[in-house]
Design an enzyme around this catalytic site. Structure first.
Site, short mmCIF file in Angstrom:
data_model
loop_
_atom_site.label_atom_id
_atom_site.label_comp_id
_atom_site.label_asym_id
_atom_site.label_seq_id
_atom_site.Cartn_x
_atom_site.Cartn_y
_atom_site.Cartn_z
CE LYS A 13 -26.95 -16.26 90.94
NZ LYS A 13 -27.54 -15.45 92.04
NE ARG A 88 -28.92 -11.68 86.96
CZ ARG A 88 -27.80 -11.80 87.68
NH1 ARG A 88 -26.80 -12.52 87.26
NH2 ARG A 88 -27.70 -11.20 88.84
NE ARG A 127 -22.88 -9.94 97.37
CZ ARG A 127 -23.53 -10.41 96.32
NH1 ARG A 127 -23.45 -11.70 96.01
NH2 ARG A 127 -24.29 -9.61 95.61
NE ARG A 160 -22.18 -7.01 93.51
CZ ARG A 160 -22.82 -8.03 92.95
NH1 ARG A 160 -22.35 -9.27 93.09
NH2 ARG A 160 -23.90 -7.84 92.24
NE ARG A 171 -28.13 -6.93 92.45
CZ ARG A 171 -27.35 -7.33 93.46
NH1 ARG A 171 -27.20 -6.57 94.53
NH2 ARG A 171 -26.72 -8.46 93.39
P1 ADP Z 1 -24.97 -14.85 94.73
O1 ADP Z 1 -23.73 -15.17 93.92
O2 ADP Z 1 -26.07 -15.82 94.46
O3 ADP Z 1 -25.41 -13.42 94.56
P2 ADP Z 1 -23.17 -15.11 97.03
O4 ADP Z 1 -22.54 -16.44 96.82
O5 ADP Z 1 -22.34 -13.91 96.76
O6 ADP Z 1 -24.60 -15.01 96.26
O7 ADP Z 1 -23.70 -15.07 98.55
C1 ADP Z 1 -24.36 -13.92 99.06
C2 ADP Z 1 -23.93 -13.68 100.50
O8 ADP Z 1 -24.47 -14.71 101.32
C3 ADP Z 1 -22.42 -13.71 100.71
O9 ADP Z 1 -22.11 -12.75 101.69
C4 ADP Z 1 -22.14 -15.13 101.22
O10 ADP Z 1 -21.00 -15.18 102.08
C5 ADP Z 1 -23.41 -15.46 101.99
N1 ADP Z 1 -23.84 -16.87 101.89
C6 ADP Z 1 -23.78 -17.67 100.82
N2 ADP Z 1 -24.29 -18.90 101.08
C7 ADP Z 1 -24.72 -18.85 102.37
C8 ADP Z 1 -25.37 -19.80 103.26
N3 ADP Z 1 -25.67 -21.03 102.84
N4 ADP Z 1 -25.67 -19.39 104.50
C9 ADP Z 1 -25.37 -18.14 104.92
N5 ADP Z 1 -24.76 -17.21 104.16
C10 ADP Z 1 -24.44 -17.55 102.89
P1 AMP Z 2 -24.35 -10.55 89.87
O1 AMP Z 2 -22.90 -10.40 90.19
O2 AMP Z 2 -24.70 -11.89 89.29
O3 AMP Z 2 -25.22 -10.18 91.05
O4 AMP Z 2 -24.66 -9.50 88.72
C1 AMP Z 2 -24.46 -8.11 88.92
C2 AMP Z 2 -25.12 -7.32 87.81
O5 AMP Z 2 -24.54 -7.64 86.54
C3 AMP Z 2 -26.63 -7.58 87.62
O6 AMP Z 2 -27.44 -6.84 88.51
C4 AMP Z 2 -26.81 -7.14 86.16
O7 AMP Z 2 -26.82 -5.73 86.03
C5 AMP Z 2 -25.50 -7.65 85.52
N1 AMP Z 2 -25.68 -9.04 85.04
C6 AMP Z 2 -25.04 -10.15 85.51
N2 AMP Z 2 -25.43 -11.24 84.83
C7 AMP Z 2 -26.32 -10.82 83.89
C8 AMP Z 2 -27.09 -11.48 82.90
N3 AMP Z 2 -27.01 -12.82 82.70
N4 AMP Z 2 -27.92 -10.72 82.14
C9 AMP Z 2 -27.99 -9.40 82.28
N5 AMP Z 2 -27.32 -8.71 83.22
C10 AMP Z 2 -26.47 -9.41 84.03
#
Ligand code: ADP
Ligand code: AMP
Length: 219
Positions: A13, A88, A127, A160, A171
């Site tokens: 995302k 969420r 990541r 992270r 998660r």
């Molecule tokens: P989210 O925001 O949904 O938690 P991220 O955008 O941070 O996910 O992506 C999670 C990990 O996967 C990151 O390390 C990113 O570089 C990698 N990633 C994202 N999209 C792809 C893809 N299409 N193929 C392979 N790796 C990806």
């Molecule tokens: P993310 O960066 O989206 O993976 O979010 C990291 C953490 O932030 C999650 O595991 C939750 O603890 C908190 N968080 C992010 N977005 C929300 C949401 N919409 N509702 C509740 N907690 C959230």
């Protein structure tokens, strides 16, 4: 335009929202980034959020909803927003619908980025993020040009703590329990478009941007 990016932790995302925001010219609002920013500023909100984030639990709806609504009221969101990580829960989605309806607006599109569970865990485990600009990297699929350094701003990269295997698994449990019901919620409203998130990053962006552009033409 109001666009929601839906998908499990690690679905891509954040990666896709920032690429789309650049190509379409909308603001990118990520709830997780807002909590992490609050934490790095040691605010009350940040410290409260940390107690939930550390466990991989969701921050309470009331606090999260207030934070997001304050953010989307800022001028850079006037043309529209890509929401990443919010809503969420069903309660968050209903609050969003109610608030937008009160302003004569609604959600235009919900883009669901679908990725299998094994792939999600491997993405979270590999990541790395920029401490300064939050740009995401992956040791295998999206490595930085120089190890440990952000390509975009030169900032330091870090992992992270909630991406540790144990918290990441938790998660995903929380996601399937509390967030996955939103797929049906938005499907019923005719707003959901599913995209295969296991394609290369560029291919996923192309598909998402095409869907948005097609919807812009219809508006
Ligand atoms: P989210 O925001 O949904 O938690 P991220 O955008 O941070 O996910 O992506 C999670 C990990 O996967 C990151 O390390 C990113 O570089 C990698 N990633 C994202 N999209 C792809 C893809 N299409 N193929 C392979 N790796 C990806
Ligand atoms: P993310 O960066 O989206 O993976 O979010 C990291 C953490 O932030 C999650 O595991 C939750 O603890 C908190 N968080 C992010 N977005 C929300 C949401 N919409 N509702 C509740 N907690 C959230």
């Amino acid at each position: 335009m109001y666009i929601v990016l839906l998908g499990a932790p690690g679905a891509g995302k954040g990666t896709q929202a920032s690429r789309m925001a650049e190509q379409i010219g909308l603001a990118h609002v990520a709830s997780g980034d807002l909590f992490r920013e609050a934490l790095s500023n040691r605010t009350e909100l940040g410290l409260l959020a940390k107690s939930y984030m550390d466990r991989g639990a969701l921050v309470p709806d009331e606090v999260t909803i207030r934070m997001i609504f304050e953010r989307v009221a800022l001028p850079d969101c006037a043309k529209g927003v890509i929401l990443d990580g919010f809503p969420r829960t069903i309660a968050q989605a209903e609050a969003l619908d109610r608030t937008l309806a009160g302003q004569g607006k609604n959600i235009d599109l919900v883009l669901y980025i679908k990725v299998s569970e094994d792939e999600l865990l491997s993405r979270l485990g590999g990541r790395w993020l920029c401490r300064r600009c939050q740009a995401p990297y992956h040791i295998k699929s999206a490595p930085p040009k120089v190890a440990g350094v952000c390509d975009v701003c030169g900032g330091e990269l870090y992992q992270r703590t909630d991406d540790s295997m144990e918290t990441a698994r938790n998660r995903l449990v929380v996601y399937f329990d509390q967030t996955a019901p939103l797929i049906e919620y938005y499907q019923t409203k005719g707003k959901l478009v599913e995209v295969d998130g296991e394609q290369e990053i560029e291919a996923v962006t192309r598909e998402l941007v095409d869907v948005v552009r097609a919807r812009q033409v219809q508006k």
